[in-house]
Scaffold this active site. Structure first.
Site, PDB file in Angstrom:
ATOM      1  N   CYS A 138      13.603  10.768   6.813  1.00 18.21           N
ATOM      2  CA  CYS A 138      13.539  10.313   8.208  1.00 18.21           C
ATOM      3  C   CYS A 138      14.874  10.513   8.904  1.00 18.21           C
ATOM      4  CB  CYS A 138      13.094   8.862   8.264  1.00 18.21           C
ATOM      5  SG  CYS A 138      14.038   7.797   7.175  1.00 18.21           S
ATOM      6  N   LYS A 179       0.885  -1.173   0.000  1.00 21.05           N
ATOM      7  CA  LYS A 179       0.000   0.000   0.000  1.00 21.05           C
ATOM      8  C   LYS A 179       0.918   1.216   0.000  1.00 21.05           C
ATOM      9  CE  LYS A 179      -1.835   2.983   1.900  1.00 21.05           C
ATOM     10  NZ  LYS A 179      -1.613   4.399   1.493  1.00 21.05           N
ATOM     11  N   GLU A 183       9.652   2.061  11.183  1.00 26.99           N
ATOM     12  CA  GLU A 183      10.674   3.100  11.010  1.00 26.99           C
ATOM     13  C   GLU A 183       9.940   4.432  11.014  1.00 26.99           C
ATOM     14  OE1 GLU A 183      12.576   5.770  10.021  1.00 26.99           O
ATOM     15  OE2 GLU A 183      12.909   5.034   7.968  1.00 26.99           O
ATOM     16  N   GLU A 224       9.917  16.396  15.196  1.00 28.58           N
ATOM     17  CA  GLU A 224      10.301  16.233  13.799  1.00 28.58           C
ATOM     18  C   GLU A 224       9.473  17.187  12.932  1.00 28.58           C
ATOM     19  OE1 GLU A 224       9.325  12.503  11.801  1.00 28.58           O
ATOM     20  OE2 GLU A 224      11.368  12.465  11.009  1.00 28.58           O
TER      21      GLU A 224
HETATM   22  P1  NAD Z   1       1.635   8.595   7.745  1.00 33.04           P
HETATM   23  O1  NAD Z   1       2.528   7.926   8.719  1.00 33.04           O
HETATM   24  O2  NAD Z   1       0.227   8.827   8.164  1.00 33.04           O
HETATM   25  O3  NAD Z   1       1.601   7.763   6.363  1.00 33.04           O
HETATM   26  C1  NAD Z   1       2.565   6.790   6.017  1.00 33.04           C
HETATM   27  C2  NAD Z   1       1.839   5.637   5.319  1.00 33.04           C
HETATM   28  O4  NAD Z   1       0.901   5.072   6.239  1.00 33.04           O
HETATM   29  C3  NAD Z   1       1.021   6.054   4.092  1.00 33.04           C
HETATM   30  O5  NAD Z   1       1.060   5.021   3.125  1.00 33.04           O
HETATM   31  C4  NAD Z   1      -0.382   6.182   4.652  1.00 33.04           C
HETATM   32  O6  NAD Z   1      -1.379   6.013   3.682  1.00 33.04           O
HETATM   33  C5  NAD Z   1      -0.399   5.041   5.644  1.00 33.04           C
HETATM   34  N1  NAD Z   1      -1.389   5.174   6.707  1.00 33.04           N
HETATM   35  C6  NAD Z   1      -1.932   6.310   7.224  1.00 33.04           C
HETATM   36  N2  NAD Z   1      -2.825   6.004   8.185  1.00 33.04           N
HETATM   37  C7  NAD Z   1      -2.856   4.655   8.290  1.00 33.04           C
HETATM   38  C8  NAD Z   1      -3.572   3.742   9.118  1.00 33.04           C
HETATM   39  N3  NAD Z   1      -4.440   4.156  10.028  1.00 33.04           N
HETATM   40  N4  NAD Z   1      -3.310   2.425   8.963  1.00 33.04           N
HETATM   41  C9  NAD Z   1      -2.435   1.978   8.061  1.00 33.04           C
HETATM   42  N5  NAD Z   1      -1.738   2.795   7.240  1.00 33.04           N
HETATM   43  C10 NAD Z   1      -1.942   4.121   7.361  1.00 33.04           C
HETATM   44  O7  NAD Z   1       2.323   9.939   7.304  1.00 33.04           O
HETATM   45  P2  NAD Z   1       1.695  11.238   6.616  1.00 33.04           P
HETATM   46  O8  NAD Z   1       0.343  11.564   7.170  1.00 33.04           O
HETATM   47  O9  NAD Z   1       1.783  11.054   5.153  1.00 33.04           O
HETATM   48  O10 NAD Z   1       2.731  12.330   7.121  1.00 33.04           O
HETATM   49  C11 NAD Z   1       2.587  12.849   8.437  1.00 33.04           C
HETATM   50  C12 NAD Z   1       3.916  12.982   9.113  1.00 33.04           C
HETATM   51  O11 NAD Z   1       4.580  11.714   9.175  1.00 33.04           O
HETATM   52  C13 NAD Z   1       4.925  13.846   8.381  1.00 33.04           C
HETATM   53  O12 NAD Z   1       4.723  15.187   8.663  1.00 33.04           O
HETATM   54  C14 NAD Z   1       6.235  13.334   8.900  1.00 33.04           C
HETATM   55  O13 NAD Z   1       6.543  13.949  10.118  1.00 33.04           O
HETATM   56  C15 NAD Z   1       5.979  11.871   9.139  1.00 33.04           C
HETATM   57  N6  NAD Z   1       6.537  11.010   8.060  1.00 33.04           N
HETATM   58  C16 NAD Z   1       7.650  10.314   8.344  1.00 33.04           C
HETATM   59  C17 NAD Z   1       8.219   9.520   7.358  1.00 33.04           C
HETATM   60  C18 NAD Z   1       9.481   8.742   7.625  1.00 33.04           C
HETATM   61  O14 NAD Z   1      10.176   8.371   6.680  1.00 33.04           O
HETATM   62  N7  NAD Z   1       9.799   8.443   8.854  1.00 33.04           N
HETATM   63  C19 NAD Z   1       7.642   9.440   6.106  1.00 33.04           C
HETATM   64  C20 NAD Z   1       6.466  10.145   5.862  1.00 33.04           C
HETATM   65  C21 NAD Z   1       5.933  10.924   6.858  1.00 33.04           C
END
Ligand code: NAD
Length: 499
Positions: A302, A193, A268, A401
């Protein structure tokens, strides 16, 4: 299992996203598959803020279809495909990625806003993962364990079965290599996904995987929102291991859902990684690396080096030189190939701007702000990189972050204080240590509570061969390198009494 491309592998797999008058679809069992509810999601170019295509809005039924296809493929073909054959298919995929480097680069750049050179580097990294894990398939050895007389004991590595991969938007193609390629190499079938904001390269990579000869059902891509398709994947009882990269809050939700069906998870979750600079540093060598560790990918990394701890005796000189270096940076549209591109979406831009407004309100000093390119479109999600100085260590800018191009600097008096500051956040992912003193290098490397340490270098985002992961709120488990491959296996102990 031979090496020929399955008959249905490349049928009906034309690109579904460029100039799209075709319906957005998932990729399940090497076939394009319409979303079961018929719904789609707009895909927006971060450089313009304008929609340019649509993707399928997956739901629990689509995830279930993908998990079933993966399970069938695992049971009927993939678990019977030997490591040499698996390796050859993955090597072919690596080569196809290189053959399609330019088109993949453009897809990744338009979808994420990455400058072309950054997108190109990510596609190369993706191919390198395929090469690395293709070569590793037949090096996944087990052990024999001395036991009672007349017994032989084997500890063998086996695939989990069907693995789930929930991917963030910041390095989509690179994450394909790091997470999906490693799992395939270990012999698992995958349901992926990708992030709703950045999944177009996955659709192209899935096409290429089929072309490389990956049997139908071994790799399945379901696009959609996290709260719908992502949540359905995390809670699906047919998933035997989940690899998640993203925010701590979502990571917790995924781990909770997985726990309900006793599914192991690799998490991660980002960081607030310190760059610790002592006054004996080779500053000419260090400055461009320190700058790049936060400018790269507009700070949406990250492992970004987002906290700069500088020995007091060097502080003013370093800030002044780094400020000049920041002012030479330009943020602009992805196809202009500037130093950094836009942020991924409006929400991320808003998040970063909220942090900066807080800095202003609290009278934190802006040491430098980079330039915005003249051709940056009004609707694009641009935030030129910012250097903030003298940030109080307990301030939200120094603890949380930002996930944007914001570097916070603060001085420290001595080694002991440097260690205290470096460790005093909720995260523990990466540290950079800049000093020529060998004893200090090792003392700090051991004192840092985190997953990776770079000494007189910094590898934000890189390192195919290097195990990677965090402690504390940065998550647990490791990906990349051989350790990453092991995490996609489970250990079975076989005891034979032969008298
Ligand atoms: P997120 O963690 O919500 O999304 C990451 C992935 O998880 C996406 O594929 C998303 O569709 C999926 N996801 C979201 N909610 C989910 C759920 N309830 N169950 C299963 N999967 C789910 O991140 P975001 O909303 O896109 O970004 C928000 C914050 O996250 C950013 O501002 C940043 O601080 C952080 N982030 C960190 C990384 C990293 O590499 N560590 C990457 C992206 C975002």
């Amino acid at each position: 299992m031979g090496f020929c491309v399955p008959a249905n592998a490349v049928k009906n797999v034309k690109s579904r996203y460029r100039g799209s008058n075709v319906t957005a679809q998932h990729f399940i069992a090497n076939q394009w598959s319409a979303p079961s509810n018929g719904e789609t999601i707009a895909v927006v170019n971060p450089s313009t803020g304008l929609e340019f295509t649509r993707i399928a809005r997956g739901n629990a039924a689509d995830i279930d279809a993908a998990v079933r296809a993966a399970r069938k493929a695992f049971d009927t073909t993939w678990r019977r495909t030997g490591p040499v054959e698996r390796g050859r298919i993955l090597a072919r995929l690596g080569q196809l990625i290189l053959d399609n480097h330019e088109s993949l680069t453009r897809i990744e750049s338009e979808d994420t806003g990455k400058p072309l050179k950054q997108a190109a580097a990510d596609i190369t990294v993706c191919a390198r993962y395929l090469e690395f894990y293709a070569g590793a398939c037949d090096k996944l050895h087990g052990e024999t364990i001395p036991f009672l007389h007349g017994h032989t004991v084997l500890a063998v590595r086996e695939p989990h079965g069907v693995t789930g991969h929930i991917i963030p938007w910041n390095y989509p193609a690179a994450m394909f290599g790091r997470s999906v390629a490693a799992s395939l190499a270990a012999g698992n079938a995958c349901v992926v996904k990708p992030a709703e904001d950045a999944c177009l390269s996955y659709l192209k990579l899935a096409e290429l995987a089929a072309e490389a000869g990956l049997p139908a059902g071994v790799l399945n891509i379901v696009t959609g929102y996290g709260r719908e398709a992502g949540a359905a994947l995390a809670e699906h009882p047919g998933i035997a291991h989940i690899s998640f990269t993203g925010s701590p809050a979502t990571g917790t939700a995924v781990a909770q859902a997985a726990a309900r069906h006793h599914c192991p998870v690799t998490l991660e979750l980002g960081g607030k990684s310190p760059q610790i600079v002592f006054d004996d540093v080779d500053l000419d060598a260090a400055l461009p690396v320190i700058r790049n560790a936060i400018v790269q990918n507009s700070g949406q990394t990250c492992s970004a080096g987002s906290r700069l701890l500088v020995q007091s005796s060097l502080y003013e000189e370093l800030i002044e030189r780094l400020a000049r270096s920041f002012e030479a940076v330009t943020a602009g549209p992805a196809d202009g190939d500037y130093d950094c591109g836009p942020l991924i979406n409006a929400a991320q831009l808003d998040r970063v701007k909220t942090f900066l407004a807080r800095a202003e309100a609290d009278n934190i000093r802006f040491a430098a702000t980079a330039k915005l390119a003249p051709d940056a479109a009004q609707g694009g999600y641009f935030q030129p990189p910012v250097l903030l100085r003298d940030v109080p260590h307990k301030h939200t800018l120094a603890q949380d972050e930002v996930f944007g191009p914001v570097l916070v600097a603060m001085p420290f008096a001595d080694e002991a204080e440097a260690v205290d500051l470096a460790n005093d956040t909720a995260f523990g992912l990466v540290a950079g240590i800049w000093t020529r003193d060998g004893g200090r290098q090792m003392r700090l490397a051991h004192a840092f509570h985190g997953g990776q340490v770079f000494i007189n270098c910094y590898g934000a985002g890189g390192g195919i061969e290097l195990p990677f992961g965090g402690v504390k709120q940065s998550g647990y488990g490791r990906e990349k390198g051989m350790e990453g491959l092991l995490s996609f296996t489970t250990l079975k102990t076989i005891t034979l009494n032969h008298g």
